[in-house]
Design an enzyme around this catalytic site. Sequence first.
Site, PDB file in Angstrom:
ATOM      1  N   CYS A 169      -8.859  -9.488  -7.942  1.00 51.66           N
ATOM      2  CA  CYS A 169      -8.902 -10.188  -9.235  1.00 51.66           C
ATOM      3  C   CYS A 169      -9.425 -11.605  -8.998  1.00 51.66           C
ATOM      4  O   CYS A 169      -8.915 -12.576  -9.521  1.00 51.66           O
ATOM      5  CB  CYS A 169      -7.530 -10.191  -9.919  1.00 51.66           C
ATOM      6  SG  CYS A 169      -6.163 -10.732  -8.886  1.00 51.66           S
ATOM      7  N   CYS A 207      -1.882  -2.367  -0.283  1.00 48.78           N
ATOM      8  CA  CYS A 207      -1.206  -3.597  -0.737  1.00 48.78           C
ATOM      9  C   CYS A 207      -0.664  -3.318  -2.131  1.00 48.78           C
ATOM     10  O   CYS A 207      -1.224  -3.763  -3.130  1.00 48.78           O
ATOM     11  CB  CYS A 207      -2.170  -4.772  -0.743  1.00 48.78           C
ATOM     12  SG  CYS A 207      -3.137  -4.972   0.775  1.00 48.78           S
ATOM     13  N   ALA A 208       0.430  -2.573  -2.214  1.00 46.45           N
ATOM     14  CA  ALA A 208       0.752  -1.834  -3.432  1.00 46.45           C
ATOM     15  C   ALA A 208       1.560  -2.582  -4.485  1.00 46.45           C
ATOM     16  O   ALA A 208       1.490  -2.245  -5.657  1.00 46.45           O
ATOM     17  CB  ALA A 208       1.483  -0.536  -3.067  1.00 46.45           C
ATOM     18  N   ALA A 209       2.398  -3.540  -4.087  1.00 41.18           N
ATOM     19  CA  ALA A 209       3.276  -4.188  -5.078  1.00 41.18           C
ATOM     20  C   ALA A 209       2.436  -4.942  -6.107  1.00 41.18           C
ATOM     21  O   ALA A 209       1.367  -5.464  -5.769  1.00 41.18           O
ATOM     22  CB  ALA A 209       4.251  -5.128  -4.385  1.00 41.18           C
ATOM     23  N   PRO A 210       2.873  -4.964  -7.377  1.00 36.89           N
ATOM     24  CA  PRO A 210       4.150  -4.456  -7.893  1.00 36.89           C
ATOM     25  C   PRO A 210       4.185  -2.964  -8.199  1.00 36.89           C
ATOM     26  O   PRO A 210       5.204  -2.450  -8.631  1.00 36.89           O
ATOM     27  CB  PRO A 210       4.339  -5.269  -9.171  1.00 36.89           C
ATOM     28  CG  PRO A 210       2.957  -5.535  -9.650  1.00 36.89           C
ATOM     29  CD  PRO A 210       2.134  -5.732  -8.415  1.00 36.89           C
ATOM     30  N   GLY A 211       3.057  -2.263  -8.025  1.00 39.73           N
ATOM     31  CA  GLY A 211       3.095  -0.814  -8.136  1.00 39.73           C
ATOM     32  C   GLY A 211       2.349  -0.219  -9.311  1.00 39.73           C
ATOM     33  O   GLY A 211       2.347   1.000  -9.479  1.00 39.73           O
ATOM     34  N   SER A 212       1.677  -1.031 -10.116  1.00 46.14           N
ATOM     35  CA  SER A 212       0.988  -0.473 -11.283  1.00 46.14           C
ATOM     36  C   SER A 212      -0.124   0.487 -10.875  1.00 46.14           C
ATOM     37  O   SER A 212      -0.303   1.539 -11.506  1.00 46.14           O
ATOM     38  CB  SER A 212       0.430  -1.595 -12.161  1.00 46.14           C
ATOM     39  OG  SER A 212      -0.404  -2.457 -11.418  1.00 46.14           O
ATOM     40  N   LYS A 213      -0.858   0.175  -9.819  1.00 47.00           N
ATOM     41  CA  LYS A 213      -1.962   1.043  -9.404  1.00 47.00           C
ATOM     42  C   LYS A 213      -1.441   2.278  -8.665  1.00 47.00           C
ATOM     43  O   LYS A 213      -1.949   3.386  -8.863  1.00 47.00           O
ATOM     44  CB  LYS A 213      -2.943   0.260  -8.526  1.00 47.00           C
ATOM     45  CG  LYS A 213      -3.601  -0.915  -9.251  1.00 47.00           C
ATOM     46  CD  LYS A 213      -4.536  -1.677  -8.345  1.00 47.00           C
ATOM     47  CE  LYS A 213      -5.112  -2.907  -9.029  1.00 47.00           C
ATOM     48  NZ  LYS A 213      -4.093  -3.954  -9.275  1.00 47.00           N
ATOM     49  N   ASP A 238       2.581  -4.485   7.790  1.00 48.57           N
ATOM     50  CA  ASP A 238       1.459  -5.399   7.649  1.00 48.57           C
ATOM     51  C   ASP A 238       0.201  -4.529   7.615  1.00 48.57           C
ATOM     52  O   ASP A 238      -0.099  -3.817   8.586  1.00 48.57           O
ATOM     53  CB  ASP A 238       1.419  -6.352   8.832  1.00 48.57           C
ATOM     54  CG  ASP A 238       0.314  -7.401   8.727  1.00 48.57           C
ATOM     55  OD1 ASP A 238      -0.692  -7.140   8.042  1.00 48.57           O
ATOM     56  OD2 ASP A 238       0.454  -8.470   9.338  1.00 48.57           O
TER      57      ASP A 238
END
Length: 547
Positions: free
Chosen positions: A254, A132-138, A183
Amino acid sequence: MQKNKPNYELIQVAKNSAITELVHKLDYDLDKWIEFSTKPLPETIRVNPIHQDYNWTISKLNDLGGKRIEWVGKKTSAFQMPWIKGGAEDSETKKLLQSMHNSGRHTRQEAVSMIPAELIDPKPGESILDSCAAPGSKSTQIAELAKDDAAIIANEPNKGRMNMLVTNRSRLGLRSIAITQHDARNFPRVPQPGFDSILVDVPCSGTGTIRKNKGLWWNWKPQISKSLHKLQLRITERCSTLLKPGGKMVYSTCSIDPLENEVIVTKLLEKFEWLELEKIDVDEKLPGLKYNSGIDDFELFIEENTFSKNPIEKSISQLKNCIRIDPSQNDSGGFFIAMFRHIGDEENAHSLKYREEWPIGKKDLKNDHGSPKPLSDERRKILEKEWGHWQGFSGTLWERGRTIIEASKTLGEYFFEPPRIDGMGYQLPGNHWHPLKVRQLGRVGFKDSNSQSIRPKAELLRGQFSFPEKHIFKIEKEVLIRLLDENVIPIEELDEGFKNERAGSILLDINWITGRRLLPAWLGTGLRLLLDEDEKFVLKNQRDDLI
Protein backbone atom coordinates in the site's frame (compact mmCIF):
# COMPACT_ATOMS: atom_id res chain seq x y z
CA MET A 1 -24.91 10.26 6.97
CA GLN A 2 -21.38 11.66 6.77
CA LYS A 3 -20.40 12.95 3.34
CA ASN A 4 -17.02 13.42 1.68
CA LYS A 5 -16.59 17.20 2.03
CA PRO A 6 -13.31 18.95 1.11
CA ASN A 7 -10.96 19.56 4.04
CA TYR A 8 -9.34 22.81 2.95
CA GLU A 9 -6.92 22.96 5.87
CA LEU A 10 -5.64 19.45 5.12
CA ILE A 11 -5.42 20.26 1.43
CA GLN A 12 -2.97 23.08 2.22
CA VAL A 13 -0.87 20.71 4.34
CA ALA A 14 -0.95 18.12 1.54
CA LYS A 15 0.34 20.57 -1.06
CA ASN A 16 3.54 21.06 0.98
CA SER A 17 3.98 17.42 2.02
CA ALA A 18 6.95 15.21 1.14
CA ILE A 19 4.46 12.63 -0.16
CA THR A 20 3.16 15.17 -2.67
CA GLU A 21 6.74 15.80 -3.86
CA LEU A 22 6.99 12.04 -4.50
CA VAL A 23 3.68 12.06 -6.41
CA HIS A 24 4.87 14.98 -8.53
CA LYS A 25 7.79 12.83 -9.70
CA LEU A 26 5.34 10.04 -10.59
CA ASP A 27 3.61 12.34 -13.07
CA TYR A 28 0.15 11.80 -11.57
CA ASP A 29 -2.63 14.35 -11.99
CA LEU A 30 -1.57 16.25 -8.87
CA ASP A 31 -4.76 18.28 -8.27
CA LYS A 32 -6.97 15.23 -8.64
CA TRP A 33 -4.67 13.12 -6.47
CA ILE A 34 -4.73 15.73 -3.66
CA GLU A 35 -8.51 16.10 -3.96
CA PHE A 36 -9.13 12.38 -3.34
CA SER A 37 -6.20 11.74 -0.98
CA THR A 38 -7.46 14.34 1.49
CA LYS A 39 -10.96 12.83 1.66
CA PRO A 40 -11.93 9.98 4.01
CA LEU A 41 -12.32 6.55 2.42
CA PRO A 42 -15.78 5.20 1.66
CA GLU A 43 -17.06 2.27 3.76
CA THR A 44 -16.31 -0.95 1.86
CA ILE A 45 -17.33 -4.47 2.84
CA ARG A 46 -16.50 -8.04 1.75
CA VAL A 47 -19.28 -10.60 2.20
CA ASN A 48 -18.39 -14.06 3.55
CA PRO A 49 -19.56 -16.54 0.85
CA ILE A 50 -19.44 -19.63 3.10
CA HIS A 51 -21.66 -18.23 5.85
CA GLN A 52 -25.22 -19.57 5.83
CA ASP A 53 -26.52 -15.99 5.73
CA TYR A 54 -24.60 -15.05 2.56
CA ASN A 55 -27.68 -14.17 0.49
CA TRP A 56 -29.38 -12.39 3.41
CA THR A 57 -26.24 -10.32 4.03
CA ILE A 58 -26.12 -9.20 0.39
CA SER A 59 -29.82 -8.33 0.53
CA LYS A 60 -29.32 -6.31 3.71
CA LEU A 61 -26.37 -4.37 2.25
CA ASN A 62 -28.43 -3.63 -0.85
CA ASP A 63 -31.27 -2.36 1.35
CA LEU A 64 -28.82 -0.04 3.10
CA GLY A 65 -27.77 1.46 -0.24
CA GLY A 66 -24.64 -0.62 -0.85
CA LYS A 67 -23.36 -0.93 -4.43
CA ARG A 68 -21.41 -3.91 -5.76
CA ILE A 69 -17.72 -3.18 -6.48
CA GLU A 70 -17.00 -5.12 -9.66
CA TRP A 71 -13.37 -4.05 -10.08
CA VAL A 72 -12.04 -5.96 -7.05
CA GLY A 73 -12.68 -9.23 -8.91
CA LYS A 74 -15.47 -11.50 -10.08
CA LYS A 75 -15.39 -13.96 -7.19
CA THR A 76 -15.37 -11.49 -4.29
CA SER A 77 -18.70 -10.02 -3.22
CA ALA A 78 -17.60 -6.51 -2.31
CA PHE A 79 -19.83 -3.52 -1.58
CA GLN A 80 -19.31 0.22 -1.24
CA MET A 81 -21.72 1.86 1.18
CA PRO A 82 -23.13 5.38 0.65
CA TRP A 83 -21.12 6.95 3.46
CA ILE A 84 -17.54 7.40 4.58
CA LYS A 85 -15.79 4.76 6.66
CA GLY A 86 -17.54 4.54 10.04
CA GLY A 87 -20.10 7.15 9.02
CA ALA A 88 -23.37 5.19 8.76
CA GLU A 89 -26.46 7.36 8.94
CA ASP A 90 -27.81 6.21 12.34
CA SER A 91 -26.71 4.30 15.44
CA GLU A 92 -28.95 1.30 14.64
CA THR A 93 -27.32 0.83 11.23
CA LYS A 94 -23.85 1.20 12.75
CA LYS A 95 -24.67 -1.43 15.36
CA LEU A 96 -26.08 -3.81 12.78
CA LEU A 97 -23.02 -3.52 10.51
CA GLN A 98 -20.66 -4.00 13.45
CA SER A 99 -22.61 -7.06 14.61
CA MET A 100 -22.63 -8.53 11.10
CA HIS A 101 -18.85 -8.05 10.98
CA ASN A 102 -18.23 -9.48 14.46
CA SER A 103 -20.42 -12.53 13.74
CA GLY A 104 -18.56 -13.39 10.54
CA ARG A 105 -21.17 -12.45 7.96
CA HIS A 106 -18.94 -9.86 6.37
CA THR A 107 -15.56 -8.19 6.77
CA ARG A 108 -14.87 -4.47 6.69
CA GLN A 109 -11.93 -4.14 4.33
CA GLU A 110 -10.43 -1.49 2.08
CA ALA A 111 -11.46 -2.31 -1.48
CA VAL A 112 -8.02 -2.30 -3.17
CA SER A 113 -6.67 -4.73 -0.58
CA MET A 114 -9.18 -7.32 -1.84
CA ILE A 115 -7.41 -7.54 -5.22
CA PRO A 116 -4.37 -9.70 -4.25
CA ALA A 117 -6.51 -12.65 -3.08
CA GLU A 118 -8.48 -12.47 -6.34
CA LEU A 119 -5.23 -12.67 -8.31
CA ILE A 120 -4.04 -15.62 -6.21
CA ASP A 121 -7.31 -17.24 -7.39
CA PRO A 122 -7.06 -20.09 -4.85
CA LYS A 123 -8.62 -23.50 -5.47
CA PRO A 124 -9.68 -26.18 -2.98
CA GLY A 125 -6.79 -28.51 -2.24
CA GLU A 126 -4.01 -26.00 -2.95
CA SER A 127 -1.22 -25.00 -0.56
CA ILE A 128 -0.89 -21.24 -0.06
CA LEU A 129 1.38 -19.01 2.03
CA ASP A 130 0.44 -15.53 3.21
CA SER A 131 3.86 -14.47 4.44
CA CYS A 132 2.91 -11.26 6.30
CA ALA A 133 -0.67 -12.03 7.18
CA ALA A 134 -1.89 -9.84 10.06
CA PRO A 135 -4.51 -8.55 10.57
CA GLY A 136 -5.84 -11.35 8.37
CA SER A 137 -8.19 -9.76 5.84
CA LYS A 138 -6.33 -11.23 2.86
CA SER A 139 -5.72 -14.67 4.45
CA THR A 140 -9.38 -15.04 5.32
CA GLN A 141 -10.43 -13.87 1.86
CA ILE A 142 -8.15 -16.52 0.32
CA ALA A 143 -9.77 -19.16 2.55
CA GLU A 144 -13.26 -18.04 1.55
CA LEU A 145 -12.43 -18.05 -2.18
CA ALA A 146 -11.05 -21.60 -1.84
CA LYS A 147 -14.33 -22.69 -0.20
CA ASP A 148 -12.45 -23.15 3.09
CA ASP A 149 -10.88 -26.33 1.73
CA ALA A 150 -7.28 -25.33 0.95
CA ALA A 151 -4.12 -25.52 3.07
CA ILE A 152 -3.31 -21.93 4.01
CA ILE A 153 -0.36 -20.86 6.12
CA ALA A 154 -0.99 -17.38 7.54
CA ASN A 155 2.31 -16.19 8.98
CA GLU A 156 2.88 -13.29 11.37
CA PRO A 157 6.05 -12.79 13.45
CA ASN A 158 4.62 -10.17 15.81
CA LYS A 159 2.62 -11.69 18.68
CA GLY A 160 0.36 -8.68 19.14
CA ARG A 161 -0.55 -8.55 15.46
CA MET A 162 -0.88 -12.33 15.37
CA ASN A 163 -3.70 -12.02 17.94
CA MET A 164 -5.63 -9.85 15.45
CA LEU A 165 -5.15 -12.58 12.88
CA VAL A 166 -6.50 -15.21 15.29
CA THR A 167 -9.53 -13.03 16.05
CA ASN A 168 -10.40 -12.57 12.37
CA ARG A 169 -10.01 -16.26 11.59
CA SER A 170 -12.18 -17.10 14.61
CA ARG A 171 -15.08 -14.74 13.90
CA LEU A 172 -15.35 -16.12 10.34
CA GLY A 173 -15.25 -19.73 11.56
CA LEU A 174 -12.60 -20.79 9.01
CA ARG A 175 -10.96 -24.21 9.23
CA SER A 176 -8.39 -24.08 6.40
CA ILE A 177 -5.89 -21.67 8.02
CA ALA A 178 -2.88 -22.56 10.15
CA ILE A 179 -1.33 -19.53 11.86
CA THR A 180 2.45 -19.60 12.21
CA GLN A 181 4.93 -17.27 13.89
CA HIS A 182 8.14 -16.84 11.89
CA ASP A 183 10.30 -14.05 10.57
CA ALA A 184 9.32 -14.26 6.90
CA ARG A 185 12.92 -13.51 5.87
CA ASN A 186 13.82 -16.92 7.25
CA PHE A 187 10.57 -18.82 6.74
CA PRO A 188 11.35 -22.51 7.35
CA ARG A 189 11.46 -25.34 4.86
CA VAL A 190 8.15 -27.01 4.08
CA PRO A 191 7.57 -30.41 2.45
CA GLN A 192 8.27 -30.70 -1.26
CA PRO A 193 7.36 -29.51 -3.83
CA GLY A 194 6.59 -26.12 -2.19
CA PHE A 195 3.64 -23.75 -2.24
CA ASP A 196 1.17 -23.54 -5.11
CA SER A 197 0.74 -19.82 -4.45
CA ILE A 198 2.32 -17.20 -2.18
CA LEU A 199 1.06 -13.77 -1.21
CA VAL A 200 3.82 -11.33 -0.22
CA ASP A 201 2.06 -8.25 1.16
CA VAL A 202 5.14 -6.80 2.80
CA PRO A 203 5.39 -4.20 5.59
CA CYS A 204 5.60 -0.85 3.83
CA SER A 205 5.63 2.90 4.37
CA GLY A 206 1.86 3.08 3.83
CA THR A 207 1.97 6.10 1.52
CA GLY A 208 -1.10 4.72 -0.22
CA THR A 209 -3.09 4.75 3.03
CA ILE A 210 -3.07 8.52 3.65
CA ARG A 211 -6.85 8.73 3.37
CA LYS A 212 -7.12 6.84 6.68
CA ASN A 213 -3.66 7.51 8.14
CA LYS A 214 -3.56 11.31 7.97
CA GLY A 215 -0.45 11.57 10.15
CA LEU A 216 1.58 10.51 7.11
CA TRP A 217 1.08 13.97 5.62
CA TRP A 218 3.34 15.33 8.36
CA ASN A 219 5.47 12.29 9.21
CA TRP A 220 6.46 10.53 5.99
CA LYS A 221 10.02 11.03 4.75
CA PRO A 222 11.87 9.25 1.90
CA GLN A 223 14.14 7.65 4.52
CA ILE A 224 11.19 5.52 5.69
CA SER A 225 10.96 3.77 2.32
CA LYS A 226 14.74 3.34 2.24
CA SER A 227 14.72 1.75 5.68
CA LEU A 228 12.09 -0.81 4.61
CA HIS A 229 13.58 -1.70 1.23
CA LYS A 230 16.03 -4.32 2.46
CA LEU A 231 13.39 -6.01 4.64
CA GLN A 232 10.92 -6.12 1.75
CA LEU A 233 13.52 -7.56 -0.58
CA ARG A 234 14.67 -10.28 1.80
CA ILE A 235 11.11 -11.39 2.57
CA THR A 236 10.24 -11.57 -1.11
CA GLU A 237 13.45 -13.40 -2.00
CA ARG A 238 12.80 -16.05 0.64
CA CYS A 239 9.21 -16.53 -0.47
CA SER A 240 10.30 -16.85 -4.11
CA THR A 241 12.47 -19.82 -3.19
CA LEU A 242 9.51 -21.61 -1.54
CA LEU A 243 7.31 -21.35 -4.64
CA LYS A 244 6.98 -24.57 -6.58
CA PRO A 245 7.61 -24.61 -10.35
CA GLY A 246 4.48 -23.44 -12.11
CA GLY A 247 3.36 -21.62 -8.96
CA LYS A 248 2.17 -18.03 -8.65
CA MET A 249 3.44 -15.28 -6.34
CA VAL A 250 1.65 -11.96 -5.82
CA TYR A 251 3.67 -9.06 -4.42
CA SER A 252 1.71 -6.08 -3.11
CA THR A 253 2.13 -2.94 -1.05
CA CYS A 254 0.00 0.00 0.00
CA SER A 255 2.90 2.28 -0.99
CA ILE A 256 3.33 4.50 -4.03
CA ASP A 257 7.13 4.69 -3.77
CA PRO A 258 8.95 2.86 -6.62
CA LEU A 259 11.73 1.96 -4.18
CA GLU A 260 9.26 -0.35 -2.43
CA ASN A 261 7.65 -1.53 -5.66
CA GLU A 262 9.24 -1.60 -9.12
CA VAL A 263 12.77 -1.58 -7.72
CA ILE A 264 12.00 -4.68 -5.62
CA VAL A 265 10.44 -6.36 -8.67
CA THR A 266 13.47 -5.58 -10.82
CA LYS A 267 15.90 -7.00 -8.26
CA LEU A 268 13.89 -10.21 -8.02
CA LEU A 269 13.85 -10.66 -11.78
CA GLU A 270 17.59 -10.06 -11.88
CA LYS A 271 18.33 -12.59 -9.16
CA PHE A 272 15.97 -15.41 -10.10
CA GLU A 273 15.97 -16.23 -13.80
CA TRP A 274 13.15 -18.71 -13.25
CA LEU A 275 10.76 -15.91 -12.19
CA GLU A 276 8.67 -14.16 -14.79
CA LEU A 277 6.44 -11.12 -14.31
CA GLU A 278 3.00 -12.01 -15.65
CA LYS A 279 0.75 -9.51 -17.37
CA ILE A 280 -2.48 -9.30 -15.39
CA ASP A 281 -5.59 -9.61 -17.56
CA VAL A 282 -7.41 -6.72 -15.91
CA ASP A 283 -10.46 -6.83 -18.20
CA GLU A 284 -11.02 -10.48 -17.34
CA LYS A 285 -10.02 -10.61 -13.69
CA LEU A 286 -10.72 -7.07 -12.44
CA PRO A 287 -13.41 -5.69 -14.75
CA GLY A 288 -13.69 -1.92 -14.67
CA LEU A 289 -10.53 -1.29 -12.63
CA LYS A 290 -8.83 1.99 -13.46
CA TYR A 291 -5.07 1.81 -13.04
CA ASN A 292 -1.64 2.81 -14.28
CA SER A 293 1.02 0.42 -15.52
CA GLY A 294 4.23 0.05 -13.56
CA ILE A 295 6.94 2.63 -14.23
CA ASP A 296 10.12 1.56 -16.02
CA ASP A 297 12.17 4.69 -15.44
CA PHE A 298 12.90 5.10 -11.73
CA GLU A 299 16.13 7.08 -11.94
CA LEU A 300 14.50 9.95 -10.01
CA PHE A 301 13.62 7.67 -7.10
CA ILE A 302 16.83 5.77 -6.39
CA GLU A 303 20.40 6.42 -5.35
CA GLU A 304 23.41 5.47 -7.46
CA ASN A 305 24.23 2.37 -5.42
CA THR A 306 20.69 0.94 -5.37
CA PHE A 307 21.71 -1.73 -7.90
CA SER A 308 25.01 -3.60 -7.77
CA LYS A 309 24.96 -3.59 -11.58
CA ASN A 310 22.76 -1.97 -14.18
CA PRO A 311 19.45 -3.85 -14.60
CA ILE A 312 19.21 -5.58 -17.94
CA GLU A 313 16.59 -4.60 -20.48
CA LYS A 314 14.72 -7.90 -20.10
CA SER A 315 13.86 -7.08 -16.48
CA ILE A 316 13.01 -3.42 -17.13
CA SER A 317 10.77 -4.31 -20.06
CA GLN A 318 8.53 -6.43 -17.83
CA LEU A 319 7.69 -3.64 -15.36
CA LYS A 320 4.74 -2.42 -17.43
CA ASN A 321 3.04 -5.64 -16.30
CA CYS A 322 2.77 -4.24 -12.77
CA ILE A 323 -0.35 -2.39 -11.63
CA ARG A 324 -0.41 0.97 -9.85
CA ILE A 325 -3.64 2.35 -8.39
CA ASP A 326 -3.96 5.92 -7.18
CA PRO A 327 -6.86 7.13 -4.97
CA SER A 328 -8.53 9.24 -7.67
CA GLN A 329 -8.97 6.37 -10.11
CA ASN A 330 -11.43 4.18 -8.16
CA ASP A 331 -12.16 6.29 -5.05
CA SER A 332 -9.90 4.00 -3.02
CA GLY A 333 -6.52 3.88 -1.34
CA GLY A 334 -3.24 3.74 -3.26
CA PHE A 335 -1.87 0.28 -4.11
CA PHE A 336 0.79 -1.62 -6.07
CA ILE A 337 0.60 -5.19 -7.39
CA ALA A 338 2.97 -7.46 -9.29
CA MET A 339 2.26 -11.09 -10.18
CA PHE A 340 5.10 -13.56 -10.74
CA ARG A 341 5.15 -17.06 -12.18
CA HIS A 342 7.80 -19.73 -11.50
CA ILE A 343 8.68 -20.85 -15.04
CA GLY A 344 11.45 -23.27 -14.03
CA ASP A 345 11.31 -26.88 -15.22
CA GLU A 346 12.48 -28.57 -12.01
CA GLU A 347 10.23 -30.60 -9.72
CA ASN A 348 10.59 -28.64 -6.48
CA ALA A 349 10.92 -25.11 -5.14
CA HIS A 350 14.40 -23.62 -5.34
CA SER A 351 15.16 -23.88 -1.60
CA LEU A 352 13.58 -27.33 -1.21
CA LYS A 353 15.96 -29.24 -3.45
CA TYR A 354 17.78 -32.18 -1.85
CA ARG A 355 21.52 -32.67 -2.25
CA GLU A 356 22.74 -35.98 -3.64
CA GLU A 357 24.21 -37.08 -0.30
CA TRP A 358 20.98 -36.43 1.64
CA PRO A 359 19.72 -37.76 3.95
CA ILE A 360 22.85 -37.97 6.06
CA GLY A 361 20.99 -39.46 9.02
CA LYS A 362 17.73 -39.47 10.93
CA LYS A 363 16.52 -37.04 13.56
CA ASP A 364 13.89 -37.73 16.22
CA LEU A 365 11.60 -34.93 17.32
CA LYS A 366 10.81 -34.73 21.03
CA ASN A 367 8.39 -31.81 20.77
CA ASP A 368 6.47 -29.92 18.14
CA HIS A 369 6.60 -26.33 19.44
CA GLY A 370 3.40 -26.91 21.44
CA SER A 371 1.40 -27.20 18.21
CA PRO A 372 -1.99 -28.96 18.00
CA LYS A 373 -1.92 -32.76 17.84
CA PRO A 374 -4.27 -35.20 16.11
CA LEU A 375 -7.26 -36.01 18.30
CA SER A 376 -6.44 -39.00 20.50
CA ASP A 377 -8.61 -42.11 20.44
CA GLU A 378 -9.53 -41.45 24.07
CA ARG A 379 -10.76 -37.91 23.39
CA ARG A 380 -12.57 -39.06 20.26
CA LYS A 381 -14.45 -41.72 22.26
CA ILE A 382 -15.45 -39.12 24.84
CA LEU A 383 -16.68 -36.80 22.09
CA GLU A 384 -18.67 -39.54 20.36
CA LYS A 385 -20.10 -40.80 23.63
CA GLU A 386 -21.39 -37.31 24.36
CA TRP A 387 -22.62 -36.30 20.90
CA GLY A 388 -22.63 -39.44 18.77
CA HIS A 389 -21.36 -39.45 15.19
CA TRP A 390 -21.18 -36.04 13.51
CA GLN A 391 -22.81 -36.03 10.07
CA GLY A 392 -21.25 -34.00 7.25
CA PHE A 393 -17.96 -33.61 9.12
CA SER A 394 -15.42 -33.41 6.27
CA GLY A 395 -12.44 -31.96 8.15
CA THR A 396 -9.96 -33.58 10.53
CA LEU A 397 -9.98 -33.25 14.32
CA TRP A 398 -7.06 -32.05 16.46
CA GLU A 399 -6.58 -31.21 20.11
CA ARG A 400 -4.73 -28.69 22.18
CA GLY A 401 -5.34 -28.53 25.89
CA ARG A 402 -9.09 -28.65 26.47
CA THR A 403 -9.89 -27.56 22.94
CA ILE A 404 -10.92 -29.82 20.06
CA ILE A 405 -10.20 -28.28 16.67
CA GLU A 406 -11.49 -28.90 13.16
CA ALA A 407 -9.09 -28.26 10.27
CA SER A 408 -9.28 -28.89 6.54
CA LYS A 409 -7.83 -32.24 5.51
CA THR A 410 -5.42 -30.53 3.13
CA LEU A 411 -3.61 -28.74 5.97
CA GLY A 412 -2.54 -32.04 7.48
CA GLU A 413 -1.85 -33.66 4.13
CA TYR A 414 0.54 -30.89 3.06
CA PHE A 415 2.28 -29.78 6.23
CA PHE A 416 1.89 -32.49 8.91
CA GLU A 417 1.87 -35.96 7.38
CA PRO A 418 4.78 -35.99 4.85
CA PRO A 419 8.29 -37.07 5.89
CA ARG A 420 10.86 -34.42 4.99
CA ILE A 421 14.55 -33.52 5.11
CA ASP A 422 15.65 -30.48 7.09
CA GLY A 423 18.14 -27.84 5.95
CA MET A 424 21.04 -29.78 7.49
CA GLY A 425 20.22 -32.92 5.51
CA TYR A 426 18.62 -35.01 8.28
CA GLN A 427 15.58 -37.16 7.62
CA LEU A 428 12.59 -36.06 9.72
CA PRO A 429 9.65 -38.39 10.33
CA GLY A 430 6.17 -37.56 9.14
CA ASN A 431 3.22 -36.64 11.38
CA HIS A 432 4.61 -33.45 12.87
CA TRP A 433 4.53 -29.73 12.07
CA HIS A 434 8.24 -29.06 12.67
CA PRO A 435 9.90 -26.78 11.67
CA LEU A 436 6.65 -24.79 11.37
CA LYS A 437 5.63 -23.13 14.63
CA VAL A 438 1.87 -23.56 14.37
CA ARG A 439 0.30 -21.28 16.99
CA GLN A 440 -3.33 -21.73 15.91
CA LEU A 441 -4.94 -24.32 13.66
CA GLY A 442 -8.34 -24.44 12.01
CA ARG A 443 -11.38 -23.44 14.02
CA VAL A 444 -12.39 -24.28 17.57
CA GLY A 445 -14.99 -27.04 17.38
CA PHE A 446 -15.48 -28.04 21.01
CA LYS A 447 -14.30 -27.15 24.47
CA ASP A 448 -14.54 -29.20 27.63
CA SER A 449 -13.88 -28.59 31.31
CA ASN A 450 -13.72 -30.56 34.51
CA SER A 451 -17.18 -29.40 35.57
CA GLN A 452 -19.19 -29.38 32.32
CA SER A 453 -19.70 -31.59 29.29
CA ILE A 454 -18.01 -31.03 25.92
CA ARG A 455 -19.62 -28.01 24.29
CA PRO A 456 -19.73 -27.30 20.54
CA LYS A 457 -18.58 -23.73 19.87
CA ALA A 458 -20.27 -21.17 17.65
CA GLU A 459 -17.25 -21.20 15.27
CA LEU A 460 -18.07 -24.77 14.30
CA LEU A 461 -21.56 -23.78 13.16
CA ARG A 462 -20.68 -20.77 10.96
CA GLY A 463 -19.14 -22.35 7.88
CA GLN A 464 -19.15 -25.93 6.58
CA PHE A 465 -22.36 -27.54 7.84
CA SER A 466 -22.26 -30.55 10.20
CA PHE A 467 -24.51 -31.86 12.96
CA PRO A 468 -24.50 -34.56 15.70
CA GLU A 469 -26.67 -37.58 16.43
CA LYS A 470 -27.45 -36.60 20.02
CA HIS A 471 -28.72 -33.58 21.94
CA ILE A 472 -30.17 -31.85 18.89
CA PHE A 473 -33.74 -30.50 19.01
CA LYS A 474 -35.91 -29.19 16.22
CA ILE A 475 -37.72 -26.00 17.18
CA GLU A 476 -40.20 -23.69 15.49
CA LYS A 477 -39.48 -20.05 14.74
CA GLU A 478 -41.74 -18.98 17.61
CA VAL A 479 -39.42 -20.64 20.15
CA LEU A 480 -36.36 -18.77 18.87
CA ILE A 481 -38.26 -15.48 18.78
CA ARG A 482 -39.28 -15.99 22.40
CA LEU A 483 -35.69 -16.79 23.41
CA LEU A 484 -34.50 -13.60 21.71
CA ASP A 485 -37.14 -11.55 23.49
CA GLU A 486 -37.10 -13.18 26.95
CA ASN A 487 -33.56 -14.70 27.11
CA VAL A 488 -34.81 -17.84 28.89
CA ILE A 489 -37.81 -20.19 28.66
CA PRO A 490 -38.58 -22.14 31.89
CA ILE A 491 -38.24 -25.90 31.38
CA GLU A 492 -41.81 -26.56 32.47
CA GLU A 493 -42.99 -24.56 29.46
CA LEU A 494 -40.97 -26.61 26.97
CA ASP A 495 -41.92 -29.74 25.03
CA GLU A 496 -41.58 -33.14 26.68
CA GLY A 497 -38.40 -33.93 24.76
CA PHE A 498 -36.55 -31.11 26.54
CA LYS A 499 -37.79 -32.30 29.93
CA ASN A 500 -36.32 -35.76 29.31
CA GLU A 501 -32.95 -34.37 28.20
CA ARG A 502 -29.93 -34.22 30.47
CA ALA A 503 -28.84 -30.77 31.68
CA GLY A 504 -26.05 -29.25 29.65
CA SER A 505 -25.12 -28.08 26.17
CA ILE A 506 -27.53 -28.84 23.34
CA LEU A 507 -28.12 -27.70 19.75
CA LEU A 508 -31.30 -26.13 18.44
CA ASP A 509 -32.20 -27.08 14.87
CA ILE A 510 -34.35 -24.48 13.12
CA ASN A 511 -35.48 -23.61 9.61
CA TRP A 512 -34.68 -19.90 9.76
CA ILE A 513 -34.49 -17.05 7.26
CA THR A 514 -31.89 -18.57 4.95
CA GLY A 515 -32.50 -22.27 5.59
CA ARG A 516 -31.39 -24.74 8.22
CA ARG A 517 -29.41 -23.33 11.14
CA LEU A 518 -27.94 -24.91 14.25
CA LEU A 519 -27.72 -22.74 17.36
CA PRO A 520 -25.86 -23.67 20.57
CA ALA A 521 -27.99 -23.51 23.72
CA TRP A 522 -27.90 -24.45 27.40
CA LEU A 523 -30.59 -26.51 29.11
CA GLY A 524 -30.95 -26.39 32.90
CA THR A 525 -33.91 -25.08 34.81
CA GLY A 526 -34.67 -23.31 31.57
CA LEU A 527 -33.53 -23.00 27.97
CA ARG A 528 -31.19 -20.17 26.92
CA LEU A 529 -29.07 -19.42 23.85
CA LEU A 530 -25.28 -19.74 24.06
CA LEU A 531 -24.72 -16.86 21.65
CA ASP A 532 -22.85 -13.59 22.01
CA GLU A 533 -24.65 -10.26 21.80
CA ASP A 534 -23.62 -9.64 18.19
CA GLU A 535 -25.20 -12.89 16.97
CA LYS A 536 -28.35 -12.19 18.97
CA PHE A 537 -28.60 -8.69 17.55
CA VAL A 538 -28.44 -9.99 13.97
CA LEU A 539 -31.01 -12.71 14.72
CA LYS A 540 -33.33 -10.06 16.17
CA ASN A 541 -32.92 -8.02 13.00
CA GLN A 542 -33.79 -11.11 10.95
CA ARG A 543 -36.77 -11.74 13.22
CA ASP A 544 -38.04 -8.25 12.44
CA ASP A 545 -37.84 -9.15 8.73
CA LEU A 546 -40.25 -12.02 9.41
CA ILE A 547 -42.83 -9.88 11.10
